[in-house]
Design a protein around this motif. Sequence first.
Motif, PDB file in Angstrom:
ATOM      1  N   ALA A 111       0.067  19.673   6.328  1.00 49.03           N
ATOM      2  CA  ALA A 111      -1.015  18.971   5.630  1.00 49.03           C
ATOM      3  C   ALA A 111      -1.635  19.781   4.501  1.00 49.03           C
ATOM      4  O   ALA A 111      -1.835  19.236   3.401  1.00 49.03           O
ATOM      5  CB  ALA A 111      -2.075  18.532   6.631  1.00 49.03           C
ATOM      6  N   PRO A 112      -1.963  21.070   4.681  1.00 51.10           N
ATOM      7  CA  PRO A 112      -2.577  21.794   3.563  1.00 51.10           C
ATOM      8  C   PRO A 112      -1.655  21.918   2.356  1.00 51.10           C
ATOM      9  O   PRO A 112      -2.129  21.952   1.207  1.00 51.10           O
ATOM     10  CB  PRO A 112      -2.881  23.176   4.171  1.00 51.10           C
ATOM     11  CG  PRO A 112      -2.912  22.964   5.641  1.00 51.10           C
ATOM     12  CD  PRO A 112      -1.908  21.888   5.907  1.00 51.10           C
ATOM     13  N   LEU A 113      -0.340  21.957   2.598  1.00 50.71           N
ATOM     14  CA  LEU A 113       0.613  22.137   1.514  1.00 50.71           C
ATOM     15  C   LEU A 113       0.932  20.833   0.778  1.00 50.71           C
ATOM     16  O   LEU A 113       1.595  20.857  -0.254  1.00 50.71           O
ATOM     17  CB  LEU A 113       1.900  22.761   2.061  1.00 50.71           C
ATOM     18  CG  LEU A 113       1.715  24.126   2.740  1.00 50.71           C
ATOM     19  CD1 LEU A 113       3.034  24.624   3.302  1.00 50.71           C
ATOM     20  CD2 LEU A 113       1.128  25.146   1.764  1.00 50.71           C
ATOM     21  N   LEU A 114       0.452  19.716   1.323  1.00 56.60           N
ATOM     22  CA  LEU A 114       0.634  18.418   0.665  1.00 56.60           C
ATOM     23  C   LEU A 114      -0.699  17.820   0.218  1.00 56.60           C
ATOM     24  O   LEU A 114      -0.750  16.669  -0.224  1.00 56.60           O
ATOM     25  CB  LEU A 114       1.339  17.445   1.615  1.00 56.60           C
ATOM     26  CG  LEU A 114       2.770  17.815   1.998  1.00 56.60           C
ATOM     27  CD1 LEU A 114       3.268  16.913   3.127  1.00 56.60           C
ATOM     28  CD2 LEU A 114       3.705  17.713   0.795  1.00 56.60           C
ATOM     29  N   ALA A 115      -1.750  18.617   0.312  1.00 57.83           N
ATOM     30  CA  ALA A 115      -3.094  18.101   0.019  1.00 57.83           C
ATOM     31  C   ALA A 115      -3.219  17.612  -1.420  1.00 57.83           C
ATOM     32  O   ALA A 115      -4.022  16.712  -1.703  1.00 57.83           O
ATOM     33  CB  ALA A 115      -4.142  19.174   0.309  1.00 57.83           C
ATOM     34  N   ASP A 116      -2.441  18.179  -2.329  1.00 51.42           N
ATOM     35  CA  ASP A 116      -2.530  17.751  -3.729  1.00 51.42           C
ATOM     36  C   ASP A 116      -2.093  16.308  -3.922  1.00 51.42           C
ATOM     37  O   ASP A 116      -2.484  15.658  -4.896  1.00 51.42           O
ATOM     38  CB  ASP A 116      -1.689  18.674  -4.622  1.00 51.42           C
ATOM     39  CG  ASP A 116      -0.225  18.715  -4.208  1.00 51.42           C
ATOM     40  OD1 ASP A 116       0.047  19.051  -3.033  1.00 51.42           O
ATOM     41  OD2 ASP A 116       0.653  18.412  -5.048  1.00 51.42           O
ATOM     42  N   LEU A 117      -1.302  15.775  -2.976  1.00 55.41           N
ATOM     43  CA  LEU A 117      -0.848  14.387  -3.049  1.00 55.41           C
ATOM     44  C   LEU A 117      -1.753  13.446  -2.261  1.00 55.41           C
ATOM     45  O   LEU A 117      -1.569  12.231  -2.318  1.00 55.41           O
ATOM     46  CB  LEU A 117       0.586  14.283  -2.534  1.00 55.41           C
ATOM     47  CG  LEU A 117       1.631  15.094  -3.315  1.00 55.41           C
ATOM     48  CD1 LEU A 117       2.994  14.996  -2.649  1.00 55.41           C
ATOM     49  CD2 LEU A 117       1.701  14.640  -4.764  1.00 55.41           C
ATOM     50  N   ASP A 118      -2.688  13.995  -1.525  1.00 55.37           N
ATOM     51  CA  ASP A 118      -3.698  13.246  -0.770  1.00 55.37           C
ATOM     52  C   ASP A 118      -3.087  12.151   0.099  1.00 55.37           C
ATOM     53  O   ASP A 118      -3.520  10.984   0.060  1.00 55.37           O
ATOM     54  CB  ASP A 118      -4.724  12.632  -1.730  1.00 55.37           C
ATOM     55  CG  ASP A 118      -5.974  12.133  -0.993  1.00 55.37           C
ATOM     56  OD1 ASP A 118      -6.284  12.685   0.078  1.00 55.37           O
ATOM     57  OD2 ASP A 118      -6.611  11.192  -1.476  1.00 55.37           O
ATOM     58  N   PRO A 119      -2.116  12.485   0.947  1.00 54.64           N
ATOM     59  CA  PRO A 119      -1.571  11.459   1.834  1.00 54.64           C
ATOM     60  C   PRO A 119      -2.536  11.136   2.965  1.00 54.64           C
ATOM     61  O   PRO A 119      -3.375  11.960   3.341  1.00 54.64           O
ATOM     62  CB  PRO A 119      -0.300  12.119   2.378  1.00 54.64           C
ATOM     63  CG  PRO A 119      -0.623  13.580   2.381  1.00 54.64           C
ATOM     64  CD  PRO A 119      -1.486  13.802   1.169  1.00 54.64           C
ATOM     65  N   ALA A 120      -2.401   9.952   3.515  1.00 55.07           N
ATOM     66  CA  ALA A 120      -3.187   9.563   4.690  1.00 55.07           C
ATOM     67  C   ALA A 120      -2.352   9.884   5.931  1.00 55.07           C
ATOM     68  O   ALA A 120      -1.324   9.254   6.180  1.00 55.07           O
ATOM     69  CB  ALA A 120      -3.521   8.077   4.638  1.00 55.07           C
ATOM     70  N   ALA A 135       0.834  -1.202   0.000  1.00 52.62           N
ATOM     71  CA  ALA A 135       0.000   0.000   0.000  1.00 52.62           C
ATOM     72  C   ALA A 135       0.867   1.250   0.000  1.00 52.62           C
ATOM     73  O   ALA A 135       2.057   1.199   0.353  1.00 52.62           O
ATOM     74  CB  ALA A 135      -0.898  -0.013   1.229  1.00 52.62           C
ATOM     75  N   PRO A 136       0.304   2.392  -0.368  1.00 52.18           N
ATOM     76  CA  PRO A 136       1.059   3.644  -0.284  1.00 52.18           C
ATOM     77  C   PRO A 136       1.511   3.912   1.149  1.00 52.18           C
ATOM     78  O   PRO A 136       0.889   3.447   2.116  1.00 52.18           O
ATOM     79  CB  PRO A 136       0.042   4.703  -0.737  1.00 52.18           C
ATOM     80  CG  PRO A 136      -0.999   3.962  -1.499  1.00 52.18           C
ATOM     81  CD  PRO A 136      -1.060   2.601  -0.902  1.00 52.18           C
ATOM     82  N   VAL A 137       2.580   4.673   1.275  1.00 53.83           N
ATOM     83  CA  VAL A 137       3.036   5.030   2.614  1.00 53.83           C
ATOM     84  C   VAL A 137       1.985   5.899   3.310  1.00 53.83           C
ATOM     85  O   VAL A 137       1.221   6.622   2.675  1.00 53.83           O
ATOM     86  CB  VAL A 137       4.373   5.796   2.574  1.00 53.83           C
ATOM     87  CG1 VAL A 137       5.495   4.909   2.083  1.00 53.83           C
ATOM     88  CG2 VAL A 137       4.274   7.079   1.754  1.00 53.83           C
ATOM     89  N   LEU A 138       1.968   5.793   4.627  1.00 53.59           N
ATOM     90  CA  LEU A 138       1.226   6.711   5.471  1.00 53.59           C
ATOM     91  C   LEU A 138       2.184   7.800   5.935  1.00 53.59           C
ATOM     92  O   LEU A 138       3.404   7.607   5.939  1.00 53.59           O
ATOM     93  CB  LEU A 138       0.660   5.981   6.695  1.00 53.59           C
ATOM     94  CG  LEU A 138      -0.181   4.741   6.452  1.00 53.59           C
ATOM     95  CD1 LEU A 138      -0.471   4.035   7.773  1.00 53.59           C
ATOM     96  CD2 LEU A 138      -1.460   5.092   5.729  1.00 53.59           C
ATOM     97  N   LEU A 139       1.634   8.940   6.332  1.00 54.68           N
ATOM     98  CA  LEU A 139       2.443   9.982   6.957  1.00 54.68           C
ATOM     99  C   LEU A 139       2.054  10.090   8.419  1.00 54.68           C
ATOM    100  O   LEU A 139       0.862  10.135   8.744  1.00 54.68           O
ATOM    101  CB  LEU A 139       2.235  11.340   6.272  1.00 54.68           C
ATOM    102  CG  LEU A 139       2.954  11.580   4.952  1.00 54.68           C
ATOM    103  CD1 LEU A 139       2.722  13.024   4.493  1.00 54.68           C
ATOM    104  CD2 LEU A 139       4.454  11.304   5.058  1.00 54.68           C
ATOM    105  N   GLY A 140       3.050  10.146   9.291  1.00 55.65           N
ATOM    106  CA  GLY A 140       2.789  10.271  10.717  1.00 55.65           C
ATOM    107  C   GLY A 140       3.415  11.524  11.273  1.00 55.65           C
ATOM    108  O   GLY A 140       4.576  11.825  10.994  1.00 55.65           O
ATOM    109  N   GLU A 141       2.656  12.253  12.055  1.00 51.84           N
ATOM    110  CA  GLU A 141       3.164  13.477  12.665  1.00 51.84           C
ATOM    111  C   GLU A 141       2.985  13.427  14.172  1.00 51.84           C
ATOM    112  O   GLU A 141       1.940  13.008  14.671  1.00 51.84           O
ATOM    113  CB  GLU A 141       2.448  14.696  12.076  1.00 51.84           C
ATOM    114  CG  GLU A 141       3.091  16.014  12.435  1.00 51.84           C
ATOM    115  CD  GLU A 141       4.579  16.041  12.124  1.00 51.84           C
ATOM    116  OE1 GLU A 141       5.374  16.020  13.088  1.00 51.84           O
ATOM    117  OE2 GLU A 141       4.956  16.065  10.940  1.00 51.84           O
ATOM    118  N   ASN A 142       4.025  13.853  14.890  1.00 50.49           N
ATOM    119  CA  ASN A 142       4.010  13.856  16.354  1.00 50.49           C
ATOM    120  C   ASN A 142       3.475  15.143  16.952  1.00 50.49           C
ATOM    121  O   ASN A 142       3.052  15.148  18.110  1.00 50.49           O
ATOM    122  CB  ASN A 142       5.428  13.658  16.893  1.00 50.49           C
ATOM    123  CG  ASN A 142       6.011  12.298  16.563  1.00 50.49           C
ATOM    124  OD1 ASN A 142       6.244  11.997  15.399  1.00 50.49           O
ATOM    125  ND2 ASN A 142       6.264  11.496  17.578  1.00 50.49           N
TER     126      ASN A 142
END
Length: 253
Positions: A89-98, A73-80
């Motif tokens: 998140a708003p600046l990466l919205a075009d890539l629609d990461p989870a 599956a595609p990678v997930l993004l995790g933030e602490n």
Amino acid sequence: MEDDDVRERLAAVRDRVRRACEAAGRAPDAVTLLLASKAQPLAAVRAALEADADLRAAGLRAAGLRAAGPVPAPVLLGENRVQELVAKAPLLADLDPAWHFIGPLQSNKVNAVLRFARCVQTVAAPELADRLAARAAGLPAPLDVMVQVNVSGEPTKSGVAPSAARALALHVAALPGLRLTGFMTVGANSPDERVVAAGYDALRALRDEVVTGGAPGTAAADGLSMGMSRDLELAIAHGATVVRVGTAVFGSR
């Protein structure tokens, strides 16, 4: 770090995960890779997402030619940190990461996290679960959550004590607006692999107890988020379904 460096590091981590799954007798798509983006520049995170899309596309083409196994599956993004999630998140919205939230969460930051995160992996108290459920009621779909367990008992680590984890999981599972998807832990800070593995086994046993108990809302709680850059192979050998990797892809912060 240059984009090519990120791509090479990501490809190497993907290969580590694949080989670890093979060694454990598990399917190559049994483990999802989560990229921990704490303190990483936006450009590096974007480069990793774009590289992952390219690597998966190449894998899909190869699988079509070779009738190979499933592509991960595609990678997930995790933030602490809430402030970093809100900024990136708003600046990466075009890539629609989870996005998954993987750090300590204060009740007054819940609204900000729910704007972007599809999963909160760090529920360690019923009060936070209740707050999330109340705020998730207006979402179009249930919020995925994991119960964070401090399997090592180290005072520097967050998480509910193992003795209280089952009760918390059942509390979460019964809340409307939430979907219990499993359990998360940070492995013991020990050079002894047996100590670390014992913690992972304890989390897996807790997961099995909850899932097989048949309580309402527990059927999807089969996830185990455990293992990081230094020990992902060990975690996969002991049942991890999500490994959280930062420095192995992005380098030192």
